[in-house]
Design a protein around this motif. Sequence first.
Motif, PDB file in Angstrom:
ATOM      1  N   THR A   1       4.579   3.850   3.128  1.00  0.00           N
ATOM      2  CA  THR A   1       4.775   2.780   2.042  1.00  0.00           C
ATOM      3  C   THR A   1       4.166   1.622   3.136  1.00  0.00           C
ATOM      4  OG1 THR A   1       5.925   3.798   0.384  1.00  0.00           O
ATOM      5  CG2 THR A   1       6.069   1.307   0.633  1.00  0.00           C
ATOM      6  N   MET A   2       3.490   0.906   3.080  1.00  0.00           N
ATOM      7  CA  MET A   2       3.143  -0.341   3.744  1.00  0.00           C
ATOM      8  C   MET A   2       3.283  -1.358   3.198  1.00  0.00           C
ATOM      9  SD  MET A   2       0.479   1.052   6.529  1.00  0.00           S
ATOM     10  CE  MET A   2      -0.823   0.852   5.257  1.00  0.00           C
ATOM     11  N   LYS A   3       4.203  -2.603   3.702  1.00  0.00           N
ATOM     12  CA  LYS A   3       4.050  -3.946   3.188  1.00  0.00           C
ATOM     13  C   LYS A   3       2.867  -4.513   3.704  1.00  0.00           C
ATOM     14  CE  LYS A   3       9.058  -3.798   1.415  1.00  0.00           C
ATOM     15  NZ  LYS A   3      10.151  -4.401   1.577  1.00  0.00           N
ATOM     16  N   ARG A   4       2.666  -5.870   3.248  1.00  0.00           N
ATOM     17  CA  ARG A   4       1.802  -6.574   3.924  1.00  0.00           C
ATOM     18  C   ARG A   4       0.202  -5.791   4.082  1.00  0.00           C
ATOM     19  NH1 ARG A   4       4.129  -7.564   9.254  1.00  0.00           N
ATOM     20  NH2 ARG A   4       1.883  -7.685   9.541  1.00  0.00           N
ATOM     21  N   ALA A   5      -0.223  -5.509   2.921  1.00  0.00           N
ATOM     22  CA  ALA A   5      -1.313  -4.658   2.795  1.00  0.00           C
ATOM     23  C   ALA A   5      -2.690  -5.112   3.656  1.00  0.00           C
ATOM     24  CB  ALA A   5      -1.551  -4.361   1.355  1.00  0.00           C
ATOM     25  N   CYS A   6      -2.758  -6.508   3.504  1.00  0.00           N
ATOM     26  CA  CYS A   6      -3.975  -6.932   4.154  1.00  0.00           C
ATOM     27  C   CYS A   6      -3.801  -6.999   5.384  1.00  0.00           C
ATOM     28  CB  CYS A   6      -4.484  -8.510   3.654  1.00  0.00           C
ATOM     29  SG  CYS A   6      -5.787  -9.135   4.294  1.00  0.00           S
ATOM     30  N   SER A   7      -2.631  -7.241   6.133  1.00  0.00           N
ATOM     31  CA  SER A   7      -2.633  -7.324   7.717  1.00  0.00           C
ATOM     32  C   SER A   7      -2.582  -5.919   8.144  1.00  0.00           C
ATOM     33  CB  SER A   7      -1.199  -8.174   8.133  1.00  0.00           C
ATOM     34  OG  SER A   7      -1.373  -9.340   7.608  1.00  0.00           O
TER      35      SER A   7
ATOM     36  N   ILE B   1      -4.908   6.065  -1.852  1.00  0.00           N
ATOM     37  CA  ILE B   1      -4.345   4.623  -1.616  1.00  0.00           C
ATOM     38  C   ILE B   1      -4.000   3.955  -2.718  1.00  0.00           C
ATOM     39  CG2 ILE B   1      -4.554   2.875  -0.122  1.00  0.00           C
ATOM     40  CD1 ILE B   1      -6.434   4.304   1.576  1.00  0.00           C
ATOM     41  N   LYS B   2      -2.840   3.865  -3.094  1.00  0.00           N
ATOM     42  CA  LYS B   2      -2.466   3.020  -4.370  1.00  0.00           C
ATOM     43  C   LYS B   2      -1.805   1.609  -3.822  1.00  0.00           C
ATOM     44  CE  LYS B   2      -1.476   6.832  -7.104  1.00  0.00           C
ATOM     45  NZ  LYS B   2      -0.410   7.444  -8.041  1.00  0.00           N
ATOM     46  N   TYR B   3      -2.230   0.414  -4.540  1.00  0.00           N
ATOM     47  CA  TYR B   3      -2.019  -0.923  -4.057  1.00  0.00           C
ATOM     48  C   TYR B   3      -1.212  -1.446  -5.303  1.00  0.00           C
ATOM     49  CZ  TYR B   3      -5.810  -0.411  -0.726  1.00  0.00           C
ATOM     50  OH  TYR B   3      -6.639   0.135   0.080  1.00  0.00           O
TER      51      TYR B   3
ATOM     52  N   SER C   1       1.093  -1.182   0.112  1.00  0.00           N
ATOM     53  CA  SER C   1      -0.055   0.007   0.110  1.00  0.00           C
ATOM     54  C   SER C   1       1.012   1.181   0.047  1.00  0.00           C
ATOM     55  CB  SER C   1      -0.752   0.074   1.080  1.00  0.00           C
ATOM     56  OG  SER C   1      -1.656  -1.111   1.315  1.00  0.00           O
ATOM     57  N   ASN C   2       0.708   2.093  -1.058  1.00  0.00           N
ATOM     58  CA  ASN C   2       1.150   3.193  -0.869  1.00  0.00           C
ATOM     59  C   ASN C   2       0.413   4.536  -0.688  1.00  0.00           C
ATOM     60  OD1 ASN C   2       3.944   2.633  -1.897  1.00  0.00           O
ATOM     61  ND2 ASN C   2       2.867   2.043  -3.862  1.00  0.00           N
ATOM     62  N   ILE C   3       0.511   5.266   0.492  1.00  0.00           N
ATOM     63  CA  ILE C   3      -0.618   5.960   1.028  1.00  0.00           C
ATOM     64  C   ILE C   3      -0.102   7.544   1.009  1.00  0.00           C
ATOM     65  CG2 ILE C   3      -2.140   6.668   3.005  1.00  0.00           C
ATOM     66  CD1 ILE C   3      -1.861   3.814   3.923  1.00  0.00           C
ATOM     67  N   ASN C   4      -0.605   8.495   0.277  1.00  0.00           N
ATOM     68  CA  ASN C   4      -0.322   9.807   0.187  1.00  0.00           C
ATOM     69  C   ASN C   4      -1.565  10.652   0.869  1.00  0.00           C
ATOM     70  OD1 ASN C   4       0.207  12.631  -0.774  1.00  0.00           O
ATOM     71  ND2 ASN C   4       1.567  11.688  -2.136  1.00  0.00           N
ATOM     72  N   ILE C   5      -1.019  11.313   1.822  1.00  0.00           N
ATOM     73  CA  ILE C   5      -2.211  12.025   2.434  1.00  0.00           C
ATOM     74  C   ILE C   5      -1.866  13.690   2.255  1.00  0.00           C
ATOM     75  CG2 ILE C   5      -2.883  12.838   4.900  1.00  0.00           C
ATOM     76  CD1 ILE C   5      -2.119   9.946   5.706  1.00  0.00           C
ATOM     77  N   ALA C   6      -2.945  14.299   1.615  1.00  0.00           N
ATOM     78  CA  ALA C   6      -2.923  15.685   1.315  1.00  0.00           C
ATOM     79  C   ALA C   6      -3.812  16.330   2.469  1.00  0.00           C
ATOM     80  CB  ALA C   6      -3.412  15.833  -0.015  1.00  0.00           C
ATOM     81  N   MET C   7      -3.454  17.539   2.742  1.00  0.00           N
ATOM     82  CA  MET C   7      -4.304  18.247   3.825  1.00  0.00           C
ATOM     83  C   MET C   7      -4.812  19.464   3.008  1.00  0.00           C
ATOM     84  SD  MET C   7      -1.919  19.835   6.894  1.00  0.00           S
ATOM     85  CE  MET C   7      -0.811  20.982   6.455  1.00  0.00           C
ATOM     86  N   LYS C   8      -5.950  20.191   3.412  1.00  0.00           N
ATOM     87  CA  LYS C   8      -6.646  21.321   2.874  1.00  0.00           C
ATOM     88  C   LYS C   8      -5.852  22.324   3.541  1.00  0.00           C
ATOM     89  CE  LYS C   8     -10.071  21.385   0.192  1.00  0.00           C
ATOM     90  NZ  LYS C   8     -11.626  21.337   0.410  1.00  0.00           N
ATOM     91  N   GLY C   9      -5.277  23.127   2.678  1.00  0.00           N
ATOM     92  CA  GLY C   9      -4.764  24.417   3.034  1.00  0.00           C
ATOM     93  C   GLY C   9      -5.796  25.602   3.527  1.00  0.00           C
ATOM     94  N   SER C  10      -5.188  26.333   3.803  1.00  0.00           N
ATOM     95  CA  SER C  10      -6.098  27.614   4.258  1.00  0.00           C
ATOM     96  C   SER C  10      -6.481  28.414   2.994  1.00  0.00           C
ATOM     97  CB  SER C  10      -5.223  28.663   5.294  1.00  0.00           C
ATOM     98  OG  SER C  10      -4.214  29.243   4.435  1.00  0.00           O
TER      99      SER C  10
ATOM    100  N   MET D   1       0.568  -1.312 -10.497  1.00  0.00           N
ATOM    101  CA  MET D   1      -0.525  -0.986  -9.777  1.00  0.00           C
ATOM    102  C   MET D   1      -1.697  -1.844  -9.852  1.00  0.00           C
ATOM    103  SD  MET D   1      -2.195   2.788  -8.941  1.00  0.00           S
ATOM    104  CE  MET D   1      -2.409   3.373 -10.515  1.00  0.00           C
ATOM    105  N   LEU D   2      -2.276  -2.243  -8.766  1.00  0.00           N
ATOM    106  CA  LEU D   2      -3.237  -3.365  -8.920  1.00  0.00           C
ATOM    107  C   LEU D   2      -4.668  -2.450  -8.570  1.00  0.00           C
ATOM    108  CD1 LEU D   2      -1.762  -6.030  -6.465  1.00  0.00           C
ATOM    109  CD2 LEU D   2      -1.539  -5.900  -9.001  1.00  0.00           C
ATOM    110  N   GLY D   3      -4.683  -1.402  -8.066  1.00  0.00           N
ATOM    111  CA  GLY D   3      -5.942  -0.805  -7.636  1.00  0.00           C
ATOM    112  C   GLY D   3      -5.519   0.576  -6.994  1.00  0.00           C
TER     113      GLY D   3
END
Length: 171
Positions: free
Chosen positions: A80-86, A146-148, A59-68, A155-157
């Motif tokens: 980046t997280m290995k073992r996406a299911c767990s 979130i990209k898998y 899982s590759n997770i990119n978090i954006a925040m809303k600016g002012s 890329m799977l999804g």
Amino acid sequence: MTFNITGEFRIKIKQYSSCEPTMTHLLKFNVYLSRRSPTVLELKGNNTLLVPFDDSIISNINIAMKGSNGGWINNAEVYTMKRACSMSKFLLGKSWTSLSKAFKYDNNGECPIKPGVYVSSGFNLDDINDNGFPKQYFYGEYKFTIKYANDLNKMLGCQVIVVDILRPWET
């Protein structure tokens, strides 16, 4: 909202979509938000898994925040997280079980999730607050992309979730 205040929070999901709905991915998230009543918001639709959702997925997770100024500030946090299911099961906590039941995954709340088409008639989004996330965070609006991918980086999804991180008493 300001971003310099942290504390206990609850999550309010505002938007849920696929990143690239026209692409032919092996993990397809065809879901939408539906209001069951004035106070209950549900996640409905289907997840089509052409490959198992297991721990070989990254899982590759990119978090954006809303600016002012109202625009998104990308890469506020990147994971980046290995073992996406767990890791999904760990982060979602008890809501993983509720989500598994709502989508009728044939996994008894465990990993992996077998390939198949899983249809939900409604997952109550208030249940997402029974999770394993950190107990304090910065208040504000965030966009999770979130990209898998597999181990060959194919890329799977992909999915995008926009949330408000609110004080426990805010609606």
